[in-house]
Design a protein around this motif. Sequence first.
Motif, PDB file in Angstrom:
ATOM      1  N   ASP A   1       0.640  34.850  27.007  1.00 13.51           N
ATOM      2  CA  ASP A   1      -0.259  34.005  26.214  1.00 13.51           C
ATOM      3  C   ASP A   1       0.443  33.410  24.995  1.00 13.51           C
ATOM      4  OD1 ASP A   1      -2.417  34.336  27.907  1.00 13.51           O
ATOM      5  OD2 ASP A   1      -3.154  36.111  26.853  1.00 13.51           O
ATOM      6  N   LEU A   2       1.711  33.065  25.174  1.00 13.80           N
ATOM      7  CA  LEU A   2       2.459  32.435  24.095  1.00 13.80           C
ATOM      8  C   LEU A   2       2.328  30.916  24.183  1.00 13.80           C
ATOM      9  CD1 LEU A   2       5.735  34.581  24.164  1.00 13.80           C
ATOM     10  CD2 LEU A   2       4.047  34.506  22.321  1.00 13.80           C
ATOM     11  N   PRO A   3       2.242  30.245  23.060  1.00 14.16           N
ATOM     12  CA  PRO A   3       2.216  28.778  23.078  1.00 14.16           C
ATOM     13  C   PRO A   3       3.614  28.238  23.358  1.00 14.16           C
ATOM     14  CG  PRO A   3       2.286  29.565  20.827  1.00 14.16           C
ATOM     15  CD  PRO A   3       2.167  30.793  21.691  1.00 14.16           C
ATOM     16  N   LEU A   4       3.725  26.933  23.485  1.00 16.38           N
ATOM     17  CA  LEU A   4       5.031  26.316  23.647  1.00 16.38           C
ATOM     18  C   LEU A   4       5.870  26.540  22.382  1.00 16.38           C
ATOM     19  CD1 LEU A   4       3.925  22.950  25.302  1.00 16.38           C
ATOM     20  CD2 LEU A   4       4.980  24.916  26.428  1.00 16.38           C
ATOM     21  N   PHE A   5       7.197  26.481  22.553  1.00 19.41           N
ATOM     22  CA  PHE A   5       8.095  26.792  21.447  1.00 19.41           C
ATOM     23  C   PHE A   5       8.343  25.580  20.555  1.00 19.41           C
ATOM     24  CE2 PHE A   5       8.820  30.455  24.003  1.00 19.41           C
ATOM     25  CZ  PHE A   5       9.345  31.439  23.173  1.00 19.41           C
ATOM     26  N   ARG A   6       8.323  25.823  19.255  1.00 16.73           N
ATOM     27  CA  ARG A   6       8.722  24.817  18.278  1.00 16.73           C
ATOM     28  C   ARG A   6      10.222  24.897  18.005  1.00 16.73           C
ATOM     29  NH1 ARG A   6       9.954  25.390  13.236  1.00 16.73           N
ATOM     30  NH2 ARG A   6       8.861  27.371  12.910  1.00 16.73           N
ATOM     31  N   PHE A   7      10.765  26.119  18.017  1.00 12.90           N
ATOM     32  CA  PHE A   7      12.190  26.327  17.776  1.00 12.90           C
ATOM     33  C   PHE A   7      12.681  27.434  18.695  1.00 12.90           C
ATOM     34  CE2 PHE A   7      16.112  27.544  15.781  1.00 12.90           C
ATOM     35  CZ  PHE A   7      16.577  26.402  15.146  1.00 12.90           C
ATOM     36  N   PHE A   8      13.766  27.153  19.420  1.00  9.14           N
ATOM     37  CA  PHE A   8      14.280  28.101  20.424  1.00  9.14           C
ATOM     38  C   PHE A   8      15.800  28.147  20.291  1.00  9.14           C
ATOM     39  CE2 PHE A   8      12.926  29.985  24.654  1.00  9.14           C
ATOM     40  CZ  PHE A   8      14.120  30.628  24.912  1.00  9.14           C
ATOM     41  N   SER A   9      16.341  29.305  19.901  1.00 17.39           N
ATOM     42  CA  SER A   9      17.786  29.482  19.786  1.00 17.39           C
ATOM     43  C   SER A   9      18.344  30.076  21.069  1.00 17.39           C
ATOM     44  CB  SER A   9      18.116  30.401  18.602  1.00 17.39           C
ATOM     45  OG  SER A   9      19.490  30.746  18.604  1.00 17.39           O
ATOM     46  N   VAL A  10      19.354  29.433  21.639  1.00 24.68           N
ATOM     47  CA  VAL A  10      20.008  29.906  22.864  1.00 24.68           C
ATOM     48  C   VAL A  10      21.374  30.480  22.486  1.00 24.68           C
ATOM     49  CG1 VAL A  10      21.002  29.226  25.090  1.00 24.68           C
ATOM     50  CG2 VAL A  10      18.808  28.251  24.339  1.00 24.68           C
ATOM     51  N   ASP A  11      21.490  31.797  22.574  1.00 18.45           N
ATOM     52  CA  ASP A  11      22.735  32.478  22.203  1.00 18.45           C
ATOM     53  C   ASP A  11      22.945  33.683  23.113  1.00 18.45           C
ATOM     54  OD1 ASP A  11      25.044  33.176  20.915  1.00 18.45           O
ATOM     55  OD2 ASP A  11      24.078  33.947  19.103  1.00 18.45           O
ATOM     56  N   GLY A  12      22.734  33.483  24.412  1.00 19.48           N
ATOM     57  CA  GLY A  12      22.882  34.564  25.377  1.00 19.48           C
ATOM     58  C   GLY A  12      24.285  34.623  25.940  1.00 19.48           C
ATOM     59  N   ALA A  13      24.406  35.042  27.207  1.00 21.71           N
ATOM     60  CA  ALA A  13      25.712  35.044  27.869  1.00 21.71           C
ATOM     61  C   ALA A  13      26.221  33.607  27.931  1.00 21.71           C
ATOM     62  CB  ALA A  13      25.589  35.638  29.270  1.00 21.71           C
TER      63      ALA A  13
ATOM     64  N   HIS B   1       6.813  21.035  10.469  1.00 16.67           N
ATOM     65  CA  HIS B   1       5.461  21.315   9.980  1.00 16.67           C
ATOM     66  C   HIS B   1       4.840  20.066   9.361  1.00 16.67           C
ATOM     67  CE1 HIS B   1       6.147  25.969   9.624  1.00 16.67           C
ATOM     68  NE2 HIS B   1       5.995  25.562  10.869  1.00 16.67           N
ATOM     69  N   GLY B   2       5.657  19.256   8.673  1.00 16.79           N
ATOM     70  CA  GLY B   2       5.151  18.012   8.118  1.00 16.79           C
ATOM     71  C   GLY B   2       4.686  17.039   9.181  1.00 16.79           C
ATOM     72  N   LEU B   3       5.256  17.168  10.372  1.00 16.45           N
ATOM     73  CA  LEU B   3       4.847  16.324  11.501  1.00 16.45           C
ATOM     74  C   LEU B   3       3.681  16.932  12.279  1.00 16.45           C
ATOM     75  CD1 LEU B   3       8.398  15.386  12.880  1.00 16.45           C
ATOM     76  CD2 LEU B   3       6.816  13.883  11.660  1.00 16.45           C
ATOM     77  N   GLY B   4       3.194  18.088  11.802  1.00 15.73           N
ATOM     78  CA  GLY B   4       2.083  18.756  12.482  1.00 15.73           C
ATOM     79  C   GLY B   4       2.504  19.560  13.692  1.00 15.73           C
ATOM     80  N   LEU B   5       3.781  19.926  13.746  1.00 13.77           N
ATOM     81  CA  LEU B   5       4.294  20.689  14.888  1.00 13.77           C
ATOM     82  C   LEU B   5       4.310  22.177  14.555  1.00 13.77           C
ATOM     83  CD1 LEU B   5       7.338  18.412  15.879  1.00 13.77           C
ATOM     84  CD2 LEU B   5       4.994  18.359  16.765  1.00 13.77           C
ATOM     85  N   PHE B   6       3.518  22.937  15.298  1.00 10.16           N
ATOM     86  CA  PHE B   6       3.462  24.386  15.145  1.00 10.16           C
ATOM     87  C   PHE B   6       3.510  25.013  16.529  1.00 10.16           C
ATOM     88  CE2 PHE B   6       1.688  22.678  11.324  1.00 10.16           C
ATOM     89  CZ  PHE B   6       2.073  23.547  10.319  1.00 10.16           C
ATOM     90  N   GLY B   7       4.319  26.043  16.688  1.00 14.08           N
ATOM     91  CA  GLY B   7       4.460  26.681  18.000  1.00 14.08           C
ATOM     92  C   GLY B   7       5.190  27.999  17.865  1.00 14.08           C
ATOM     93  N   ALA B   8       5.545  28.565  18.993  1.00 16.35           N
ATOM     94  CA  ALA B   8       6.314  29.812  18.972  1.00 16.35           C
ATOM     95  C   ALA B   8       7.733  29.530  18.485  1.00 16.35           C
ATOM     96  CB  ALA B   8       6.342  30.428  20.370  1.00 16.35           C
ATOM     97  N   VAL B   9       8.382  30.545  17.938  1.00 17.30           N
ATOM     98  CA  VAL B   9       9.798  30.468  17.593  1.00 17.30           C
ATOM     99  C   VAL B   9      10.478  31.665  18.235  1.00 17.30           C
ATOM    100  CG1 VAL B   9       9.353  29.301  15.405  1.00 17.30           C
ATOM    101  CG2 VAL B   9       9.577  31.797  15.434  1.00 17.30           C
ATOM    102  N   GLY B  10      11.747  31.521  18.592  1.00 15.58           N
ATOM    103  CA  GLY B  10      12.399  32.647  19.237  1.00 15.58           C
ATOM    104  C   GLY B  10      13.875  32.441  19.433  1.00 15.58           C
ATOM    105  N   GLU B  11      14.529  33.522  19.840  1.00 17.91           N
ATOM    106  CA  GLU B  11      15.955  33.470  20.130  1.00 17.91           C
ATOM    107  C   GLU B  11      16.260  34.299  21.363  1.00 17.91           C
ATOM    108  OE1 GLU B  11      20.173  33.499  17.828  1.00 17.91           O
ATOM    109  OE2 GLU B  11      18.772  35.093  17.224  1.00 17.91           O
ATOM    110  N   LEU B  12      17.101  33.730  22.213  1.00 19.20           N
ATOM    111  CA  LEU B  12      17.598  34.417  23.396  1.00 19.20           C
ATOM    112  C   LEU B  12      19.016  34.899  23.066  1.00 19.20           C
ATOM    113  CD1 LEU B  12      17.331  33.022  27.037  1.00 19.20           C
ATOM    114  CD2 LEU B  12      19.100  34.594  26.269  1.00 19.20           C
ATOM    115  N   GLY B  13      19.162  36.206  22.888  1.00 19.51           N
ATOM    116  CA  GLY B  13      20.432  36.782  22.464  1.00 19.51           C
ATOM    117  C   GLY B  13      20.417  37.069  20.977  1.00 19.51           C
TER     118      GLY B  13
END
Length: 312
Positions: free
Chosen positions: A180-192, A94-106
């Motif tokens: 209509d989601l923006p690009l992701f700022r944080f994406f957790s990969v924890d699927g199969a 956020h200090g760098l001006g980065l804002f986007g979607a956040v999410g987790e797979l799994g």
Amino acid sequence: MRALTVAMMTWMISMITCYGLLNRASIVSWDNQTYAVCRECQRDAGNVPQPEAAERQYGAEEMTRYTNLLTQKMAGWMDIMHINLTQELTKMQHGLGLFGAVGELGVHMGKYFICIALSRAVTEPAVAMDLFPGKANSLGSGGGHIDKFKANLKTVGISDVIIIPGDSLLLSPKTFSDLDLPLFRFFSVDGAHSLEFTLHDLQVAGCSLMEGGIISVDDITNMDWPGVLQAVTFNSQCEQLAPFLMYHNKLLMTTISHYERYFRYVSSSSNYPCRTSPRKHMSKSSIGRFHVCWVPDNDNLHKTYHVSQPVL
């Protein structure tokens, strides 16, 4: 225990080196199967603008509810470091001006997802992806529990989550742009955790990530799931994502453009003692051409770890 951890990391790093030397093509073969690696992608969210800066959506009250859930032995796997580090890196982004979607797979029952969702700004959408409801994947693992997941969200006070059920192999960056989601700022990969699934999930996450976004890959040091390490190693040859920190079973990666900034930060911070591990020559390993700060498992570190203000 420390000796066992060091021995395991020695083996893992040697495997990374071995895989890196043997596999530099866009098509790799493993266990008589062929996998596509280094697919070209455009980080394109269509005409959806990235969110603007905003105050944190959640505060002390919601975080207290969350920590109370954790003390009630909420199902899932996570360490206290994950909470603090996620919040700290979010402040940095956020200090760098980065804002986007956040999410987790799994997401399972939301143990780590809630942490991610609580760290975001009011303008940032939160996306939860899992098989739902209560199904296991083709490996016989996982299986998000939709009712328990929603109940945990309600307990904490989160009501605006976008839930995408289904097999992750059916996901693509278009899945998100169609919503209509923006690009992701944080994406957790924890699927199969097979090679096939993890490679696919990494490609989807990487192609849906904004410049400076972060991907967290779970179970990187879990030798019960070697497919995760294999997928990360194969993917590193593409040089589309750059790993910079390995901490308590998770690996953090970012885009090439922001690798140096994140790596310098975690390497110089007292919160990430990657230069004071039991074996100093192992304190920084490499995946592909990228140096990675490795924070060894340490119970005392986990108990005393605290959030500090990032230096940008």
